[in-house]
Each structure stands twice: as structure tokens, then as C-alpha cells.
Scaffold this motif. Sequence first.
Motif, mmCIF file in Angstrom:
data_model
loop_
_atom_site.group_PDB
_atom_site.id
_atom_site.type_symbol
_atom_site.label_atom_id
_atom_site.label_comp_id
_atom_site.label_asym_id
_atom_site.label_seq_id
_atom_site.Cartn_x
_atom_site.Cartn_y
_atom_site.Cartn_z
ATOM 1 N N UNK A 40 2.061 0.420 -7.098
ATOM 2 C CA UNK A 40 1.980 1.519 -8.070
ATOM 3 C C UNK A 40 2.945 1.233 -9.203
ATOM 4 N N UNK A 41 2.518 1.551 -10.415
ATOM 5 C CA UNK A 41 3.378 1.334 -11.585
ATOM 6 C C UNK A 41 3.193 2.462 -12.588
ATOM 7 N N UNK A 42 3.106 3.694 -12.080
ATOM 8 C CA UNK A 42 2.945 4.852 -12.941
ATOM 9 C C UNK A 42 4.078 5.832 -12.723
ATOM 10 N N UNK B 97 2.086 -5.141 -8.409
ATOM 11 C CA UNK B 97 2.303 -3.702 -8.630
ATOM 12 C C UNK B 97 0.966 -3.000 -8.832
ATOM 13 N N UNK B 98 -0.132 -3.644 -8.427
ATOM 14 C CA UNK B 98 -1.465 -3.087 -8.619
ATOM 15 C C UNK B 98 -1.967 -2.429 -7.322
ATOM 16 N N UNK B 99 -3.085 -1.727 -7.465
ATOM 17 C CA UNK B 99 -3.726 -1.169 -6.272
ATOM 18 C C UNK B 99 -4.169 -2.295 -5.347
ATOM 19 N N UNK C 11 6.220 -1.672 -5.234
ATOM 20 C CA UNK C 11 5.666 -3.008 -5.051
ATOM 21 C C UNK C 11 4.585 -2.993 -3.988
ATOM 22 N N UNK C 12 3.733 -3.995 -4.021
ATOM 23 C CA UNK C 12 2.622 -4.051 -3.082
ATOM 24 C C UNK C 12 3.074 -4.418 -1.673
ATOM 25 N N UNK C 13 2.199 -4.145 -0.726
ATOM 26 C CA UNK C 13 2.305 -4.665 0.627
ATOM 27 C C UNK C 13 1.451 -5.932 0.700
ATOM 28 N N UNK C 14 1.850 -6.862 1.539
ATOM 29 C CA UNK C 14 1.050 -8.076 1.715
ATOM 30 C C UNK C 14 -0.007 -7.819 2.786
ATOM 31 N N UNK C 15 -1.266 -7.964 2.410
ATOM 32 C CA UNK C 15 -2.341 -7.817 3.383
ATOM 33 C C UNK C 15 -2.449 -9.078 4.231
ATOM 34 N N UNK C 16 -2.439 -10.238 3.583
ATOM 35 C CA UNK C 16 -2.506 -11.503 4.316
ATOM 36 C C UNK C 16 -2.972 -12.637 3.419
ATOM 37 N N UNK C 17 -3.033 -13.809 4.001
ATOM 38 C CA UNK C 17 -3.420 -15.023 3.281
ATOM 39 C C UNK C 17 -4.794 -15.470 3.747
#
Length: 814
Positions: free
Chosen positions: A707-709, A688-690, A714-720
Amino acid sequence: MTEKLVVIGAGMASGRMLEHLFETDPNAFDVTLFGAEPRGNYNRIMLSPVLAGEKRYEEIVTHDADWYAAAQVNCRFGETVTKIDRKAKTVSSAKGEMAYDKLVIATGSAPFIIPIAGRDLPGVMAFRDLDDVNAMVAAAGKPGARAVVIGGGLLGLEAAAALRLRGMEVVVLHLMDHLMERQLDPAAGYLLQKELEGRGIKIHCKAQTKAVLGDDRAEAVLLEDGTIYPADIVVMAVGIRPETRIATDAGLHVERGIIVNDQMVTSDPDILAIGECVEHENICYGLVAPLYDMAKVAARTLVKKDAAFRPVETATQLKVTGVSLYSAGDFAEAEDREEIVLRDASAGVYKRLVLKDNRILGAVLYGETADGSWFFDMLKKGTDVSEMRDTLIFGQAYQGGGQLDPMAAVAALPDDAEICGCNGVCKGKIVGTIQEKGLTSLDDVRAHTKASASCGSCTGLVEQLMALTLGDSYNPAAVQPMCGCTDLGHDDVRRLIKAKGLKTIPAVMQELEWKTSCGCAKCRPALNYYLVADWPDEYADDYQSRFINERVHANIQKDGTYSVVPRMWGGVTSSKELRAIADVVDKFDIPTVKVTGGQRIDMLGIRKEDLPAVWSELGKAGFVSGHAYAKGLRTVKTCVGSDWCRFGTQDSTGLGIRIEKFMWGSWTPAKVKMAVSGCPRNCAEATCKDVGVVCVDSGYEIHFAGAAGLDIKGTEVLGLVKSEDEALEVIVALVQMYREQARYLERIYKWAKRIGYDEVRRQTLDDKEKRKAYYDRFVFSQKFAQVDPWSERVSGKDKHEFKPMATLSLEAAE
């Protein structure tokens, strides 16, 4: 008296039918909707992104409780209809009977479970609904979890890719020679297998599954050749069958599916059927576009309007992030057919068209799929392509002897050309709705037509149609002016600062023709940030153009006092640091000490004039500013990771400290919060972070845009990525891209949505040269940014800021 309509099945087909019904005649029926799941209609196409962690369930809900309430639908979710009594015209569930005048069956399909030993063991599951997704997510949260996916078709590969992103070790077992054999030829299947194997997914083709092994639950999968693959979960994705049991029991005409005519009416004139449970002219459909056509026809039939469903060609796209794949029609080899093939090995592009009598029968596109809609339109219409035979494979933009403007190519599409395959929306529908309703934004078009509202792969085409329809009045980047001092928006101001080489606030205001002499409280902080970010080695930060918290490097409270948050790298502290904080609290009689959500200590109630002395005492213990007041990197939250936790997969604390020490002091468009979790249990709340990192056995899963304000997202997955070094480079590049492109006060989640999540992935993960360039620019800027502002103020910089007004007046008088 209003007729009673009962609908069995609360999925996508029935949901679309109700939309059309209420648009046509909202008062025609008293509607009751039964659904076996304990929830209403959601976009099943997007279950794969939910499984991958790229979307949340709330983001794929199509009809929420408010929609059903507004439409006055009697919702019976979590209630299965067990019987249809056609003579009495009633349906029965565990809660009793309900009468109907008209009945619509939309029971969808059921997953096919291979009849092998062990198929009923716990841990063996399908991939059809949200409950399946939740079960897989729970299994993926266990360290070292392994998944075997049986079936290398569309659904199986989406499940495999998503589980891999969740950190699981994944094996795909496929019976045929190559993946997705119904949609791809062997060449494209090879490219797809190569791509997936590059992501760490093991592919085993020609795999004949013999049994699922295990005592109390699934533990492994055994093949006929004796190969054994260990598994904590086994996902069966080998196909679907129309769910027809209730129709069969009611005596309706059923073969493979429920037989319907062109008006979607079954063998009983008062019962209609739509969706995957239906068979029409010997065809059962499993893709959403024809199901939506059925929905529209059924709605018109119910209100006694003319409509007819006709068999349609379908096209397929794989919804796996970073894989561009499109197929349509029949691409099997035959003596009376010819093919045109284009291969570009270095670019990973493969195109194949199958022709007969100068007409397209089938198309397979891999790596470059923009022309899919154009080929598909010609395939459906049987267009004679003889005059463009030599250039056909290069796509629509290359017809006529040279490359055309892509806008001209879109303009040439006929009105009935399908633009959005997920929702079955054609060009004419989009253009007509834009004109009729005066739509000017992509979100408006999505809301009114549903084009681009599902997987998003057609977004570019939709935007081009908007530009063609609206002409000069369409500006996708159009925003409100920064403030009343200028007519320019943030994007234009920033572009012009770079283009004109403007390096001071007065220069910006003069060259860009500001309407005021010195700007205002809105534009000055924004200009100051843009100049700091664009010219880090040349621009002198104008602290008077900052908000009060950034001017005094502390957070003002409602009583006029301030709070101070020292930086604790990764949330780790020591007895020395804690004693120093305690001594400062006692010495300055600080009334409140609080542990923050970011794993830091906040001292509240400090007088402004005491701030430099407080910082001096903290500095002696080695503290620097925590930038808790800044449009910059706030904290990097961590869990204890592999050093202490029995579930930890990587040194999350060490990585968090490394990131924070590398990136602190950097100014950003808005605050940036980060976290590193040592395993998928996610104790540091990285999702839930930037920017967040979830450590898994195979490396580091990077997340962004949470975002949690005021907004919860929920976040998007950028990748592994595999290594700590690569994780740091990707994160730094992501933040630098954000610093260079975002508007002032625009959080990462808003910026990323605006420019597109795939574009962020492309520039920071896939394009390694661009990523390295972002990284290098950030490192260069840190030479000038990584200076502790508390230490500077202790040394006397801006000392007037911290003196009471009475003292300043006396000094002026002297």
C-alpha cells in the motif's frame, strides 16, 4: 530520592523487563537505557521475515520512541558502555560516566566467527541484528549475487531461505551429517533438506570450511576437500557466545556466561543480569521464552518482590515460510528409551516421540505440528502416557478412542500450557486477560498478552481459546452491518448470495429482508459488485448502482469537469498514440495534461458532454479505457527490463503488458495496482503495489498486499516461480481469490491480513489444483468483462448520462 537504574543492552530481554517493572511500580526508578545499536527494542525473532522482504523493520519494532517517552526512559542508543566501576557504582561510555544504584546487564550474545583465513574480509558477516540484515539486503540487490551461508542450524537456514527469496543463489555449508542436528533427528533433517533444495538452495553437509578467498573482499569459500563455492557475501551462522566482556572486566563471576542466582542477581548484589549473556545452573539460554521469564523475575527482584527463575525446557520452530517444523526435549537414541514414529511420505509428514518409562523425553514433528504444544506440555510435566500409548502419536484430538473436536482438545489443556513459545505466554494468561479486560478481538489479545504477536504460528490456538472463553459472543468474522438497510455484514451477504442463488439486486433485498425498499448508496454498489463477480455470465451490471466515476467512466474533478486516462499497456506508448493525444488536447481545448505515477497520461478539465467525443477520437488511435476511475485493474507499471537495461534479468515490460492485456476490464472489490520490476533494484516500485513482480535470475518473485496511499505498507512475498506462464497463473489466481473473498472497498492488503498471508500462499501458490480453479474462473469471467466501456458509450449506450440537464429537459418536453 528516586533510585537510579541503568540498563546495559536495549534488546528483547531488557525491553520485557522494563515492561514488567513499569507495570509493577512505574515510579520505582529513574531509568537510563544504553544500547549499542542506534535504535531501541525490536523483535529479533522476526529479522528473518525482514530479510526475506516479508516484513518491514517498522512492523517488528516492540518499543517505539513514544513508548520510551511515555515511560520517561533516558535512552542512550548508539552508545556502548565500556566499563563498570563497581566500587564507585558508575558505568562509562565514550560520552562520560553515569552513576547507578542498581544495574542490569543485558548484553545478549555475540556471533561466533570461525577462526579461518579471510574471516575479516568485507562481505563476511553474521546474522544477529538489523545492520546485518541491511547489509545482506544491499548485497542481494546486485544481479546474479551469490551467498554462502556457513551453518545449517536454525539461524543459518532462516538466513538462507530469506536470501533465496531475495533472488540470490545460495549454498548452505554444514559441518554435521544433517541440518539442525541439535533440534532434528536424521529423518527430519532429510525432509528439511529436501524441502530447501526444492526451493533452489544447495545444501552441502559434512562441509569443513578452510578459508574465505578474496583480495579486497570475499569472493569464494574454500572447503578442506578442495571444493570452492563462489560468493559475494559469506554469512557465518555457526553459533553464538554470551557477551560477557564487560562483566569479566568488572570482576563479576563469569564462566560461560554471567553467573546469576534464581533472582537474576550476579555476584554483586547491586547488579543483575538477564538474557543470552547469563548462565544459570550451568545453562545458557538462546531462545526467547526463558529470557522473558528472566525478565519478569528481574523486574520483581528490583522492586523487592519474591520471584525465582527455574530451568525450563525449550521448544524450537523454524520460521521459514511454508516449513512446519517443531522439536522439543531430548531425542537422542539410548538403550533405555523407546520411540514411536509416524511417516506419511505422500503428505510430507514425519513425527517421532522418544519415551522413557512411559514419559515423553523428546518430540520431533515435521509437516504437521499442531500437537507440538500438547506434547511439550506433557514433556515438561513428566506426564505418564501409558494409557494413551497406542494413539499418542496421532495427537491430542485422537485420544479416548476416536477423534475429538479440536476445541475440546484445546479446552483440555492445563492453564500453564504454553501457547505462544516466542513470547512465553501460557493458556491461563490468555484466558485470564480476555476475561479481565473484556477482550473480543485477536488484535486486542495480541496487544495485551503478546500471544500470536511474533511469528504468528500459534494464531489458531489463540483463536480457539478466544472461542472457548467468549462462547457464543465470539465471532471472528463479525463485522458491522453493510449499512442501515440490513443487519447483515458483507461476509454474510456474499455467502447468502451464493447459497440462495440470488442473481439480482431486488432478489437479494427481498430474500435477505432488506429494511428499505431500494437500498442506499452504501449497499447498492456493494451488491452490484458481488453479483457481477459471482454470476459473470448471468447478471446484468446495474450502472446506476455505481459511483459517479464508474457511471461515466472518467474521474470527476472539483470544478465538475472530468479527467480521462487512456490505457497504455505496461506504460509503453508510440509516436502515433502521442500525436493522437496531442490532437485531442488541441481539439477539445483540454487545459492540463499530466503524466501519472502509474506511467500513463492524464487529460484533465474535460466537460462531461464532451467525454464521448474525446473517447471517439482516442478510440481511432487504438486506445481503450484505462479504468483509472474503477474498482478494478488500474495500471501495470514496468521498467524497461532486460531488453534495454544492463541490470535487467527478465523482460519486465513484456510481462507487464501481458498481465495488463490479460486482466484489464475485470471488476474487483477495490482498485488494484500492479508493477513488474526487471531486477531487485525495483525501479517500477513493485514492492508497494497490490500485486508486484520482481524479476530475478532464477525467475519471478511475486509480491502482494502493499500500500502506498493513506496507509504505507511494503508487500509480502508470495513466492518465487520459474516461468512467465506460471507467474501469470499465480497472479491471476491471487486476484480471483481476492475478488471472491474480499469485502467491497477492501484493498488487497487489508483482505490478506484479515484472512492470513499464509492462507493466501497456500491457496494460490502451494495448492496447484485450487490455483488452477481460480485461474479458470477468472478467464471465464473475462469473456463478459473485457469490453471497452468507452467504445460502448461512443456507440450510444447510456447516452443520456452525458447530456446537459437543459438538453434532457427539452427532450422530455417534446
